[in-house]
Structures are given as C-alpha cells and as structure tokens.
Design an enzyme around this catalytic site. Structure first.
Site, mmCIF file in Angstrom:
data_model
loop_
_atom_site.group_PDB
_atom_site.id
_atom_site.type_symbol
_atom_site.label_atom_id
_atom_site.label_comp_id
_atom_site.label_asym_id
_atom_site.label_seq_id
_atom_site.Cartn_x
_atom_site.Cartn_y
_atom_site.Cartn_z
ATOM 1 C CG LEU A 139 -6.926 -1.049 16.289
ATOM 2 C CD1 LEU A 139 -7.011 0.238 17.097
ATOM 3 C CD2 LEU A 139 -6.571 -0.741 14.841
ATOM 4 N N GLY B 5 1.346 -3.289 15.694
ATOM 5 C CA GLY B 5 1.733 -2.565 14.475
ATOM 6 C C GLY B 5 0.931 -1.281 14.340
ATOM 7 C CG HIS B 6 -3.272 -1.421 13.542
ATOM 8 N ND1 HIS B 6 -3.690 -2.705 13.790
ATOM 9 C CD2 HIS B 6 -3.498 -1.207 12.232
ATOM 10 C CE1 HIS B 6 -4.145 -3.240 12.678
ATOM 11 N NE2 HIS B 6 -4.034 -2.360 11.715
ATOM 12 C CD GLN C 243 -9.110 -2.402 1.555
ATOM 13 O OE1 GLN C 243 -9.303 -1.200 1.619
ATOM 14 N NE2 GLN C 243 -8.058 -2.965 2.120
ATOM 15 C CG ASP D 58 -0.435 -3.885 4.025
ATOM 16 O OD1 ASP D 58 -0.740 -4.976 3.531
ATOM 17 O OD2 ASP D 58 -0.756 -3.544 5.180
ATOM 18 C CD GLN E 82 -2.538 -0.316 1.982
ATOM 19 O OE1 GLN E 82 -3.542 -0.949 1.714
ATOM 20 N NE2 GLN E 82 -2.180 -0.067 3.226
HETATM 21 O O1 PAF Z 1 -3.959 -1.238 5.164
HETATM 22 C C1 PAF Z 1 -5.168 -1.214 5.477
HETATM 23 O O2 PAF Z 1 -5.554 -1.530 6.609
HETATM 24 C C2 PAF Z 1 -6.202 -0.804 4.437
HETATM 25 O O3 PAF Z 1 -5.842 -1.213 3.168
HETATM 26 C C3 PAF Z 1 -6.484 0.715 4.457
HETATM 27 C C4 PAF Z 1 -5.258 1.527 4.097
HETATM 28 C C5 PAF Z 1 -6.983 1.132 5.851
HETATM 29 C C6 PAF Z 1 -7.571 1.052 3.435
HETATM 30 O O4 PAF Z 1 -8.760 0.382 3.699
#
Ligand code: PAF
Length: 284
Positions: free
Chosen positions: A33, A36-37, A61, A150, A153
């Site tokens: 982390l 950003g998180h 992924q 992202d 995403q």
């Molecule tokens: O953005 C990320 O960290 C990942 O793609 C996620 C959304 C946690 C899915 O594994």
C-alpha cells in the site's frame, strides 16, 4: 480491526452489517500500500459506516510472462497501515480461498478491454472483472473506491456494474502523485535508479498534451506526435507501449479531440510497466 481470510466468514459479517442498516465502503487492492491506497481508504471512511479493505494479488489478471512473481508484497506493513487508516476488516484470502480448482466462470467486458492496456494484456481485464465481481459478492459493498490511475479498469468496471446490476456505487478517486509528479504505484519500487529519475517525464508528457489541446490543437495524431518527440527527448530507458487518446467513458480511440478526452500512456522499463493518464476538457 479484524483480519479475515475466509470469504464465507466475511460474507456472513457483511450480510449482518447490511441487516443492521450499516453502509459498507470497500477498497480492493493488491497490497504494498501507498498514499494512493490510503486516500481511497480515507474516502471510504468518510462515506460509509464500515470499511473493508482487501489485499489479494489476483493471479488471473497476470499473463504467464508478466510480473506476478515479482509483484511487491509486504503484508505485515500493509496490515498496520490499514489499521491506522481506520479499516474495520482486512480481507486477505489465499489463491485457494478465491478460486475453486473447478472454477469455470469468467466475467468479461470485451469492447472496453480491446484498447490501451487490453491491447498488450489481452487476458488482464477478464481477470480483473472476474475477481472484482467475486469480491463484490463477498463484501456486498454499498460503495467501492478505485483510483483513476487505472482509468480503463474503472470505466470497464462501471460498465460491468451497470450491466450485471450490482447494487454498488463506484467512486473514482484522483491520482495521487509523488512530489515530482510520478503517479504513485506499488510497482515504482521496481524501477532502477536512473529509470526512477526519468519516470516523472511520463506525467510531464501528458501535461504537454493537455497544454496543446488548451492552445487549440484538435488533431489527435499531431498531439500524440508532439508528446512522442518529448518522450524521446527525455526518456531513454523506457519504451512506449501505447500513447493514445480515447473517449473517457467508452475507451474507444479518438482521431479528433472532443469535449472530454483521455490521454493515456503505458511505458515499459526493465522490470516494470508504468501507466498514467490525463483527462482533458477542450473548449468548443
Ligand atoms: O487495481 C487493482 O489493484 C486490481 O486490479 C484490483 C481492482 C484490486 C483487482 O485485483
């Protein structure tokens, strides 16, 4: 703060919270982390009664040639950070907890996955959608928080949530940057020293695109060419994977700058591939 590894245990708890009328904010992550998180957890804390953070480096992924094995991990530090940021539950499942050996279901949004990162990572977003759909079913959140770094995403998950009628509101949160403008990413630690020195130019190139549009440029090819020249003058250790201008909602390529457009870049360094983007609003 509770640490939970079993999806069913978490699901029972979140169903109980919902029955009690409590709202749930969810921050899905792959750990290691950074600021950003933490900004996502802060947003969740401010908006919901209960906050669930997940840490799961989702194997589906990553393609076989990608950085799953070297993806940075520090679960002990992460746990302390989530606790001090105010998480109520930290969900840390194992691969076996998340994926039954006989699993045969995928969730895909192909039209959103064909450009940008999806072009060079053709199975990536199928893995993301599938794991996020599973996490939503486990956590049952009212709100889920995603970083705009992202962007593709987030756009694709918005489509998925709408199409599959997940009762969750997705909250996009601004990119958090280092002082020199480099977008924060767990992968930044895998940059070599000289690569780290060059990486902030990624963001500066996107700023150039924005400036050119603000000065009246409308031909995407010309803006992209100017940014490519800029990158070639400042970045010697990275190779452009893509530099594109897309519709921010559909991720379709644009030839002509429209009212809202997204300039997005991915660059490969020796051990990492970095992404960044800039939303640009043109005056008509
Ligand atoms: O953005 C990320 O960290 C990942 O793609 C996620 C959304 C946690 C899915 O594994």
């Amino acid at each position: 703060m509770q640490v939970v590894t079993n999806p069913r245990v978490l699901q029972e708890e979140t169903i109980r919270w919902r029955r009690e009328g409590l709202t749930i904010g969810f921050v899905p992550t792959m750990g290691f982390l950074h600021e950003g998180h933490l900004s996502l957890i802060e947003r969740a804390r401010a908006k919901a009664d209960k906050v669930v953070v997940s840490i799961f480096v989702n194997p589906t992924q990553f393609a076989p040639n990608e950085d799953l094995a070297s993806y940075p991990r520090d679960p002990v530090r992460d746990q302390a950070l989530v606790e001090s940021a105010g998480g109520d539950i930290l969900f840390m499942p194992s691969d076996a907890d998340m994926y039954d050996p006989h699993a045969a279901t995928w969730v895909e949004v192909p039209s959103f996955a064909k450009n940008l990162c999806g072009a060079s990572r053709p199975t990536h977003f199928r893995g993301v959608c599938t794991v996020v759909a599973k996490l939503f079913n486990i956590v049952q959140p009212h709100y889920a928080f995603f970083g705009e770094k992202d962007w593709q995403q987030l756009a694709l998950l918005r489509r998925m949530v709408c199409d599959l009628m997940f009762p969750v509101e997705l909250v996009g949160c601004p990119i958090v940057r280092e002082d020199d403008g480099l977008a924060r990413s767990s992968r930044n630690v895998n940059l070599l020293e000289q690569e780290r020195a060059e990486a902030p130019y990624l963001n500066k190139g996107l700023e150039l695109a924005k400036r050119l549009v603000e000065q009246g440029a409308r031909d995407v090819a010309k803006v992209i060419e100017a940014v490519e020249i800029y990158y070639n003058q400042h970045i010697f250790l990275g190779k452009i994977d893509y530099l594109s201008c897309v519709d921010p909602d559909t991720i379709e390529n644009l030839d002509h700058v429209e009212t809202r457009c997204l300039f997005a870049v991915a660059m490969r360094f020796s051990k990492v591939r970095l992404i960044d983007n800039r939303l640009v609003c043109a005056q008509s």
